[in-house]
Design an enzyme around this catalytic site. Structure first.
Site, PDB file in Angstrom:
ATOM      1  N   ASP A  88       2.667 -17.571   1.358  1.00 11.88           N
ATOM      2  CA  ASP A  88       1.546 -16.651   1.180  1.00 11.88           C
ATOM      3  C   ASP A  88       0.414 -16.940   2.167  1.00 11.88           C
ATOM      4  O   ASP A  88       0.177 -18.090   2.543  1.00 11.88           O
ATOM      5  CB  ASP A  88       1.010 -16.773  -0.251  1.00 11.88           C
TER       6      ASP A  88
ATOM      7  N   TRP B 143      -8.417 -42.101 -24.954  1.00  9.12           N
ATOM      8  CA  TRP B 143      -9.290 -41.564 -23.903  1.00  9.12           C
ATOM      9  C   TRP B 143     -10.388 -42.554 -23.508  1.00  9.12           C
ATOM     10  O   TRP B 143     -11.400 -42.171 -22.932  1.00  9.12           O
ATOM     11  CB  TRP B 143      -9.902 -40.222 -24.303  1.00  9.12           C
TER      12      TRP B 143
ATOM     13  N   GLU C 233       4.282 -14.054   4.965  1.00  4.74           N
ATOM     14  CA  GLU C 233       3.360 -12.952   4.705  1.00  4.74           C
ATOM     15  C   GLU C 233       2.247 -13.030   5.757  1.00  4.74           C
ATOM     16  O   GLU C 233       1.299 -13.796   5.632  1.00  4.74           O
ATOM     17  CB  GLU C 233       2.761 -13.047   3.303  1.00  4.74           C
TER      18      GLU C 233
END
Length: 690
Positions: free
Chosen positions: A339, A93, A393
């Protein structure tokens, strides 16, 4: 009271009215044509007119992490970034020069090449990005897997490169001509309180869906989203299947198994907005709020707290169109439910707007760029797979969404009939049973544009998500906790059972092109849907499906589930009646609460009156013999068994030459099959109404 104008009539789906033939749309045809031409202009701008759209929509093959034969290559688009470093478990990291990306060009593309062995399967990583005046860690936008640490809650991208790639076993089934859609959610599909997995769904839920008679599953929340309670609506990583349910290979195994059971698989595609998270999502990805989204207030959704895509940007269209292709290429999905279309189509997102005139569909509030994107995405999807299914939708009812491109339409195969569940919930919750309008009900169930295909349903997840109830719970409420045993005669339960079956049968019978049910609602799943959140003590109690209720023969849930399966069997008994014919009204009587309509060889007879049964009621059927094939009052379906089984109705015996007389008990529906007799025990259906 009968309606002679439509009495005994039937419309043939083979002769679909063209969008241009709609008289109400005549004033707007130039605008529809302009929109279609604009979508074509956008496509030419994206492709240069020299490559297919499918080749343009291949960003997932370029961006993100890939093997290149010599090792690894990673690419990202971040035009405002000044420095990008790949950090992860492979680097402790820490920032290392050998993991620093190089700017490729003036467009803002960055690249890193790594030798074999520098990273490996399972490694976690993210981007450490700096820009003028700031910086921060980011999950790569094109990453294909994101995992969350169970202890810290931190999300990271993960290298997914198993030694053996998934081997597909089953080809996709043929596209159904009349989709019976089972809307579901992997995480809430199991009975235990917790998050369900892809494997659990594959092993336990898929066989239930197939056995129940559905042939299409619609998976909600499949893409990675940081907050489980969002039901998958706030997507963060558009190219990653949600890891809370399992691995990419386990999701592929789910889809593969579904195909093996003959189930078409569509997933929810949320391209109407994106989560506002900055580390996990795309917000301020390269330090600017407008990289993927609109600048200023237009880039923030006022109701959802999310970010709104800028569909005018070529890079955004590249990202979204590639996303469509990715799920078809990588996971072999058979289509998408798009959606939040209303939010995309209008600058006002449809908020606080009652769509009452055609002018509202063609004024300055319409987002031409969003409309062009939807048109191109449908073109792309059907170029990749001509048998793919796309569903819009949209609550506004914009004309042309589900019309073909050659008719100036947007190209969706279906649109959700969102007014149908609203009508049912208003009736059962706000109107006295004695005051229900039969003509109004039939109008709501059939008043759809004939040139655009629709999906009918009584309830979806929307009705029961936080703040609402399932339809049956809205009718029974507390009685469901103590009076759902098979022999119960509780009045609230009897009403709820009867109307639950009748509502589904009427909606299914009038469904012009497709029918949908939400997981568990077919057997009357109680209560509501509520995902774990602070307000409910992070409970999973209402984010699961209690299949044991369905499986217990001593409970009425079992009877409702059996009825639903028998209802869907009507389609398999005579598919032409549903795939070729539309419902034609036979009789409406407001005082008697009688509704009768025909669907091909079927006659659907309803008595919605709460207390008055009718005897020797005349119903026009044509000259053929009729016999009952379904009765909501059968004892096996939790009814009172008031209709004698195995009857045969012969027109002309007790009524006119094309008429029969029937006994219809209160709150009961019956389906008759009009047929001509063949050899004993056999019959041939006829798909016409005289």
């Amino acid at each position: 009271m009968e309606n002679p104008a439509v009495h005994g009539r039937e419309r043939d789906l083979k002769v679909r009215t063209r969008l241009q033939d709609d008289a109400w749309l005549h004033p707007w045809l130039p605008e529809l044509e302009r929109r279609a031409h604009y979508a074509g202009e956008v496509e030419r701008r994206l492709t240069g007119g020299s490559i297919p759209l499918r080749d343009f929509a291949s960003g997932h093959e370029y961006f993100g992490l890939h093997r290149d034969g010599k090792g690894w290559v990673f690419r990202e688009w971040a035009p405002n970034a000044a420095e990008i470093v790949l950090i992860g478990t492979f680097s402790g990291w820490e920032e290392r020069d050998d993991f620093r990306l190089n700017r490729l060009n003036g467009r803002g593309d960055w690249e890193l090449r790594l030798p074999e062995g520098a990273i490996g399967h399972g490694d976690l990583f993210r981007l450490r990005m700096r820009w003028d005046g700031g910086g921060g860690d980011r999950i790569p936008a094109w990453t294909r897997r994101v995992v969350q640490d169970a202890e810290t809650g931190i999300f990271n991208a993960q290298v997914w490169a198993p030694d053996e790639p998934y081997r597909w076993r089953n080809p996709p089934p043929a596209r159904p001509d009349f989709p019976l859609i089972y809307e579901c959610h992997v995480g809430m599909a199991q009975e235990r309180e917790g998050v369900g997995t892809f494997d659990e769904f594959r092993e336990h839920t898929l066989p239930r869906v197939a056995a129940a008679g559905y042939q299409t599953i619609q998976l909600m929340g499949a893409m990675e989203h940081p907050y489980y309670g969002s039901f998958g609506y706030h997507v963060s990583s558009f190219f990653a299947a949600s890891s809370r349910f399992g691995t990419p290979d386990e999701f592929k195994a789910l889809i593969d198994a579904a195909h093996g059971l003959g189930l078409t698989v569509i997933i929810d595609l949320v391209h109407s907005h994106s989560v506002a998270n900055e580390v996990e999502g795309l917000a301020r990805f390269d330090g600017t709020p407008y990289q993927y989204f609109h600048a200023g207030a237009r880039g923030e959704h006022p109701a959802w707290g999310s970010r709104c895509f800028d569909y005018a940007k070529p890079e955004v269209l590249h990202f979204l169109l590639s996303n469509c292709r990715f799920w078809m290429d990588e996971y072999r999905v058979d289509g998408f439910r798009f959606d939040g279309i209303t939010s995309m189509l209008y600058h006002h997102h449809g908020l606080g707007t009652a769509f009452t005139s055609y002018e509202q569909y063609f004024g300055g509030d319409v987002d031409d760029d969003a409309l062009a994107y939807l048109s191109l995405s449908n073109k792309l999807i059907h170029e990749l797979n001509p048998h793919a299914v796309t569903i819009a939708e949209d609550v506004s009812g914009m004309p042309g969404l589900a019309a073909p491109h050659e008719e100036y339409g947007v190209g969706f195969d279906y649109r959700l009939a969102m007014g149908v569940p609203d009508h049912w919930f208003r009736l059962v919750g706000k109107v006295r049973d004695e005051d229900w309008s039969m003509g109004g009900l039939f109008h709501e169930l059939t008043n759809r544009r004939p040139e655009e295909r629709t999906v009918h349903y009584v309830e979806s997840h929307d009705q029961a998500i936080v703040g609402g109830k399932t339809m049956i719970f809205a009718m029974m409420d507390a009685a469901m906790y103590e009076a759902m045993h098979a022999e119960s005669t509780d009045l609230a339960v009897m009403r709820g059972m009867a109307l639950h079956k009748m509502a589904r049968l009427a909606t299914f019978g009038c469904a012009q092109h497709a029918y949908m049910n939400f997981i568990g609602n077919e057997f009357g799943h109680p209560e509501w849907v509520d995902f774990p959140r602070e307000g409910n003590g992070w409970s999973y109690r209402y984010a699961r499906r209690q299949w044991s209720l369905r499986d217990d023969p001593g409970l009425k849930y079992h009877q409702l589930g059996d009825f639903d399966r028998a209802m869907l069997e009507l389609y398999n008994r005579d598919r032409a009646s549903f795939a070729v014919n539309l419902p034609g009204l036979l009789r409406v009587h407001e005082d008697d609460k009688i509704l009768c309509f025909a669907r091909g060889a079927y006659r659907f007879l309803f008595n919605f009156h709460p207390s008055n049964s009718v005897e020797d009621y005349p119903v026009e059927t044509g000259p053929d013999l009729c016999r009952p094939v379904l009765d909501t009052d059968e004892s096996r379906f939790g009814g009172q068994g008031r209709i004698a089984p195995d009857q045969t109705f012969r027109p002309g015996e007790s009524a006119g030459p094309h008429e029969i007389r029937v006994y219809l008990p209160a709150r009961t529906a019956m389906v008759l099959l009009s047929s001509t007799w063949g050899p004993p025990g056999e019959y041939r259906t006829r798909s016409r109404i005289p």
